[in-house]
Design an enzyme around this catalytic site. Structure first.
Site, PDB file in Angstrom:
ATOM      1  N   LYS A 220       0.856  -1.184   0.000  1.00 22.17           N
ATOM      2  CA  LYS A 220       0.000   0.000   0.000  1.00 22.17           C
ATOM      3  C   LYS A 220       0.892   1.233   0.000  1.00 22.17           C
ATOM      4  CE  LYS A 220      -3.552   2.376   2.659  1.00 22.17           C
ATOM      5  NZ  LYS A 220      -4.490   2.300   3.789  1.00 22.17           N
ATOM      6  N   ARG A 247       1.172  10.004   5.708  1.00 18.47           N
ATOM      7  CA  ARG A 247       1.354   8.644   6.204  1.00 18.47           C
ATOM      8  C   ARG A 247       2.665   8.014   5.710  1.00 18.47           C
ATOM      9  NH1 ARG A 247      -3.662   8.265   8.195  1.00 18.47           N
ATOM     10  NH2 ARG A 247      -5.556   8.315   6.921  1.00 18.47           N
ATOM     11  N   GLU A 263       7.648  -6.509   1.021  1.00 17.17           N
ATOM     12  CA  GLU A 263       6.427  -6.433   1.825  1.00 17.17           C
ATOM     13  C   GLU A 263       5.535  -7.658   1.577  1.00 17.17           C
ATOM     14  OE1 GLU A 263       5.279  -4.645   4.170  1.00 17.17           O
ATOM     15  OE2 GLU A 263       6.230  -2.684   4.147  1.00 17.17           O
ATOM     16  N   LYS A 278      -2.240  -1.513  -3.819  1.00 23.23           N
ATOM     17  CA  LYS A 278      -3.132  -0.370  -3.748  1.00 23.23           C
ATOM     18  C   LYS A 278      -2.341   0.924  -3.826  1.00 23.23           C
ATOM     19  CE  LYS A 278      -6.016   1.795  -0.310  1.00 23.23           C
ATOM     20  NZ  LYS A 278      -6.456   1.798   1.037  1.00 23.23           N
ATOM     21  N   SER A 304     -10.436   5.380  -4.312  1.00 25.27           N
ATOM     22  CA  SER A 304     -11.384   6.492  -4.437  1.00 25.27           C
ATOM     23  C   SER A 304     -10.942   7.562  -5.439  1.00 25.27           C
ATOM     24  CB  SER A 304     -11.606   7.117  -3.061  1.00 25.27           C
ATOM     25  OG  SER A 304     -10.382   7.576  -2.517  1.00 25.27           O
TER      26      SER A 304
HETATM   27  C1  PBG Z   1      -7.359   3.281   5.731  1.00 27.92           C
HETATM   28  C2  PBG Z   1      -7.647   3.136   4.304  1.00 27.92           C
HETATM   29  C3  PBG Z   1      -7.492   4.087   3.281  1.00 27.92           C
HETATM   30  C4  PBG Z   1      -8.007   3.497   2.137  1.00 27.92           C
HETATM   31  C5  PBG Z   1      -8.433   2.221   2.484  1.00 27.92           C
HETATM   32  N1  PBG Z   1      -8.169   2.004   3.814  1.00 27.92           N
HETATM   33  C6  PBG Z   1      -7.013   5.477   3.323  1.00 27.92           C
HETATM   34  C7  PBG Z   1      -5.652   5.783   3.723  1.00 27.92           C
HETATM   35  O1  PBG Z   1      -4.783   4.926   3.872  1.00 27.92           O
HETATM   36  O2  PBG Z   1      -5.423   6.966   3.943  1.00 27.92           O
HETATM   37  C8  PBG Z   1      -8.118   4.163   0.805  1.00 27.92           C
HETATM   38  C9  PBG Z   1      -9.169   3.615  -0.085  1.00 27.92           C
HETATM   39  C10 PBG Z   1      -9.579   4.524  -1.170  1.00 27.92           C
HETATM   40  O3  PBG Z   1      -8.983   5.588  -1.418  1.00 27.92           O
HETATM   41  O4  PBG Z   1     -10.550   4.164  -1.834  1.00 27.92           O
HETATM   42  N2  PBG Z   1      -6.086   3.083   6.133  1.00 27.92           N
END
Ligand code: PBG
Length: 354
Positions: A220, A247, A263, A278, A304
């Site tokens: 991620k 983050r 990872e 992701k 998203s």
């Molecule tokens: C929470 C999380 C996030 C997403 C999924 N789980 C946001 C982030 O890490 O800030 C993002 C999913 C999306 O953008 O559709 N940790």
């Protein structure tokens, strides 16, 4: 070169009999829709899609999310008909994200493992309504439950505030156990703390949930494409004096691809049953590199920001939404994903795009 007698322009003529004729003709297999589908290497189907839902406390709640047009947060009673609709379209899996009001958030993410919280309540309701017809996945992360918006707990060190790895693990593990107890088939840690797969596996097993699977967000990235999700979940890192505003100390650097293998290998060794990459489209190279390195199912999250881009481009008349969405989902599968988490899942099936 000759002069065209009618226009007077110079025109080049080539003797066609002297051109080499193609020895191979890939176009033979593209002549019509039936022929193309016969030789299509990649397929998209409803059962490979996982649809994300945001669940809020209360009843009668349908809260449209401005930055994710067409997506809403639902209370449990409103979620059930949505799940039923998805199931009727052939989708067989949903991933649930809990969203709680600010008054339920705190530095210790105390409500993350609340058995009466929105996710646990939704799990029980969906399980009793749909039995095992649906695969229920839950997001395991603290960012929706901390007042600072980070995915782990804070600790204060001489060099500044950090997101503390090991104290976060216990909270995450306890959240996973609560989800398992409420009926989750799969828990899906998205926090990116080190060692969380092992911690969650061990907590699930000691609580008697050895059959509950772990879908690890192994790879991620610290991505700009999560913006609308953070609006939806109210989970943006606040970046006040106490904590960093991004983050990057736990999510991966977008520059790194070798590290993705590291990872993925770590999470596989710790006991992950499936791995996720992701975001999806900007990281197809990473998916493609991981594919031959693991025998586990690979998931990709069309996040998203990806969804919001297609929506905005379609609204501006810049591209055909159906074609663009079909192509992007196909590309994610072609790169190596077995399953795809997508906000488009229901719409794409409902409108016959896939
Ligand atoms: C929470 C999380 C996030 C997403 C999924 N789980 C946001 C982030 O890490 O800030 C993002 C999913 C999306 O953008 O559709 N940790």
């Amino acid at each position: 070169m000759i002069d065209d007698p009618t226009t007077g322009r110079r025109r080049t003529t080539v003797d066609t009999t002297s051109l080499p004729r193609p020895l191979e003709r890939p176009r033979r297999l593209r002549g019509g829709e039936a022929m193309r589908s016969l030789v299509s290497e990649t397929r998209l189907s409803a059962e490979q899609l996982v649809v994300p839902y945001f669940v809020v406390p209360g009843t009668g709640e349908v809260q449209p999310i401005t930055s994710l047009p067409g997506v809403s947060r639902f209370s449990v009673d409103k979620l059930l008909p949505e799940l039923e609709r998805a199931l009727k379209l052939g989708i067989r899996s949903a991933v649930l994200f809990g969203v709680v009001p600010d008054r339920d958030k705190g530095p210790g993410a105390d409500r993350a493992d609340d058995p009466e919280g929105p996710v646990a309540s939704a799990l029980r309701a969906a399980r009793s309504e749909f039995g095992n017809d649906i695969v229920l996945v839950t997001d395991v992360c603290l960012c929706g439950y901390t007042d600072h918006g980070h995915c782990g707990l804070l600790a204060h060190r001489p060099r500044g505030t950090i997101i503390h790895n090991d104290s976060s693990l216990a909270r995450l593990a306890s959240m996973a156990v609560v989800h398992a107890e409420a009926g989750a088939d799969i828990v899906s840690p998205s926090d990116m703390m080190d060692g969380r797969v092992a911690a969650i596996r061990s907590a699930l097993d000691s609580a008697g949930h050895e059959e509950v699977a772990i879908l690890s967000y192994a790879v991620k990235y610290a991505s700009a494409f999560y913006g609308p999700f953070r609006d939806a979940a109210g989970s943006a890192p606040k970046g006040d004096s106490r904590a960093p505003k991004d983050r990057r100390t736990y999510q991966m650097d977008p520059a790194n691809a070798r590290e993705a293998r590291r990872e993925a290998e770590l999470d596989e060794r710790e006991g992950a049953d499936m791995l996720m990459v992701k975001p999806a489209l900007p990281y197809l190279d990473v998916l493609a590199r991981l594919r031959p390195t693991t025998n586990l199912p690979l998931a990709a999250y069309q996040v998203s920001g990806e969804y919001a881009m297609y929506k905005a481009a379609a609204a501006a008349g810049a591209l055909d939404e159906a074609d663009a969405v079909r192509e992007s989902l196909l590309a994610i599968r072609r790169a190596g994903a077995d399953l795809i988490l997508s906000y488009y899942a229901v719409e794409a099936l409902d409108k016959g795009w896939i």
